[in-house]
Motif scaffolding. Structure first.
Motif, mmCIF file in Angstrom:
data_model
loop_
_atom_site.group_PDB
_atom_site.id
_atom_site.type_symbol
_atom_site.label_atom_id
_atom_site.label_comp_id
_atom_site.label_asym_id
_atom_site.label_seq_id
_atom_site.Cartn_x
_atom_site.Cartn_y
_atom_site.Cartn_z
ATOM 1 N N SER A 144 3.232 7.846 1.038
ATOM 2 C CA SER A 144 1.905 7.489 1.545
ATOM 3 C C SER A 144 1.897 6.014 1.891
ATOM 4 C CB SER A 144 0.829 7.764 0.492
ATOM 5 O OG SER A 144 -0.425 7.224 0.884
ATOM 6 N N THR A 145 1.279 5.672 3.018
ATOM 7 C CA THR A 145 1.155 4.267 3.419
ATOM 8 C C THR A 145 -0.235 3.710 3.131
ATOM 9 O OG1 THR A 145 0.496 4.878 5.669
ATOM 10 C CG2 THR A 145 2.863 4.557 5.251
ATOM 11 N N ASP A 146 -1.131 4.534 2.549
ATOM 12 C CA ASP A 146 -2.522 4.111 2.361
ATOM 13 C C ASP A 146 -3.003 4.357 0.933
ATOM 14 O OD1 ASP A 146 -2.718 6.851 2.386
ATOM 15 O OD2 ASP A 146 -4.039 6.975 4.122
ATOM 16 N N LYS A 147 -2.135 4.058 -0.040
ATOM 17 C CA LYS A 147 -2.489 4.120 -1.459
ATOM 18 C C LYS A 147 -2.787 5.538 -1.934
ATOM 19 C CE LYS A 147 -4.279 -0.619 -1.475
ATOM 20 N NZ LYS A 147 -5.425 -1.516 -1.735
ATOM 21 N N ASP A 194 0.813 -1.216 0.000
ATOM 22 C CA ASP A 194 0.000 0.000 0.000
ATOM 23 C C ASP A 194 0.844 1.263 0.000
ATOM 24 O OD1 ASP A 194 -2.182 -1.651 0.087
ATOM 25 O OD2 ASP A 194 -2.666 -1.282 2.189
#
Length: 365
Positions: free
Chosen positions: A144-147, A130
């Motif tokens: 970004s770690t959340d797409k 992600d």
């Protein structure tokens, strides 16, 4: 092995083509960018293998200063695209329906560009799980770690990743996991991070390093560099060994044994692409005889057990779905290891012992 020529028809031959992201043999997205005033770039999609392309207008990119750089899709629905700042905010979009509807990422979710003139670069994107990263003209790295919905930004040792502002600076970057990454700058200096890019340290290196392309193969400590030759490192970027002195452009690997680099076409049918062939066995990337292992139960509804001899201990494994996404990875700590698959959806999966690329298929019920 075989390539069919074609054209990405963006209905304006003056637009530049930044990159193509292919999901499968039918579906892909292309990034068009303006080459002059009055032109409108954006994101185009094909669902027939490139025969026809349609602009996805909800990723508007229609401001006079809009400039589109990258696009990526995690699956048929979830995607992200990035463009240069507009009115003080990077122009980022996300989608959950294949790009039929793109939603702008709120400015409050994105750290502000520096000095009013920071911008991104075409093709400069990296994705692991992600996690997604892109780099900028002031040497910063957005993460970004959340797409792509929420962002942080890090400083790096590279003053400018594309040389547009600082003509003496450029760099390539690649990540092998959510935390471990490499940068090679235009002087061949290697930097390493173990915290997703928040901090970088200079790597003491030996051997030839090239500066055109870099791939830190996911789930491994092996990296390839390309340019006026090619080389590889098996220790995370410290020791590099020469492969050849042929011309290479960008490079990308699926795993230790499957990779490609760009080349130049001599004519319509000659050259244009390199495909990787494994190194000699004594180089450490050849096939290792670790075929004598068993996966059970198969099919499985929960834990998948890996059983074999002592050769398994310490070997790195990955579990991929049928489209190649890594869903699990780790190290085999003994000759009988259990891997949790309860969260997997029903279907076929592939378990690979990375050293030697020994793969077996299993089914999740």
């Amino acid at each position: 092995a075989n390539w069919a020529p074609g054209t990405v028809d963006m209905q304006n031959t003056s637009l530049g083509l930044s990159m193509i992201h292919g999901l499968d043999n039918s579906t892909a997205w292309a990034v068009g960018y303006p080459n002059g005033a009055g032109q409108t770039g954006g994101i185009w999609k094909t669902t027939d293998g490139g025969g026809n392309w349609t602009r996805q207008n909800s990723a508007t990119y229609n401001n006079a200063a809009s400039f589109t750089n990258v696009v990526y899709f995690w699956n048929a629905n979830e995607g992200f695209c990035q463009g240069d700042p507009i009115n003080g905010e990077f122009e980022l979009y996300t989608t959950t329906d294949g790009g039929t509807n793109w939603t702008v990422v709120p400015g409050g979710n994105i750290p502000n560009p520096e000095n009013g003139d920071e911008f991104g670069y075409v093709r400069q994107i990296e994705v692991v799980g992600d996690n997604v990263w892109y780099t900028t003209s002031t040497g910063r790295m957005y993460h970004s770690t959340d797409k792509g919905y929420n962002w942080v930004v890090y400083n790096t040792p590279v003053p400018d990743f594309g040389g547009a502002i600082n003509s003496s600076s450029s760099g390539r970057f690649s990540f092998s996991s959510a935390t471990d990454g490499l940068i090679i700058d235009n002087n061949g200096i290697v930097y390493k991070t173990t915290n997703s890019g928040a901090n970088w340290s200079t790597v003491t290196t030996s051997g030839p390093i090239y500066t055109e392309g870099l791939c830190f193969i996911e789930g491994t400590t092996t990296a390839f560099s390309t340019g006026g030759g090619s080389s590889y490192s098996q220790d995370g970027g410290s020791t590099w060994s020469l492969i050849d002195t042929e011309q290479h452009l960008y490079v990308e690997f699926l795993d230790l044994n499957v990779g490609w680099s760009g080349w130049f076409n001599i004519d319509d049918t000659t050259n244009g692409m390199w495909k990787w062939e494994e190194l000699p066995a004594d180089a450490g990337l050849g096939v290792i005889d670790i075929t004598n292992f068993t996966l059970y139960p198969n099919p499985t509804s929960g834990e998948l057990h890996v059983s074999g001899d002592q050769k398994l201990i310490g070997k790195h494994y990955v579990v991929r779905n049928i489209i190649g996404q890594i869903l699990a990875d780790g190290t085999l700590m003994d000759a009988s290891t259990a891997i949790e698959t309860e969260s997997f959806v029903r279907g076929a999966y592939f378990f690979t012992i990375v050293e030697g690329n020994a793969t077996k298929k299993f089914i999740k019920n």
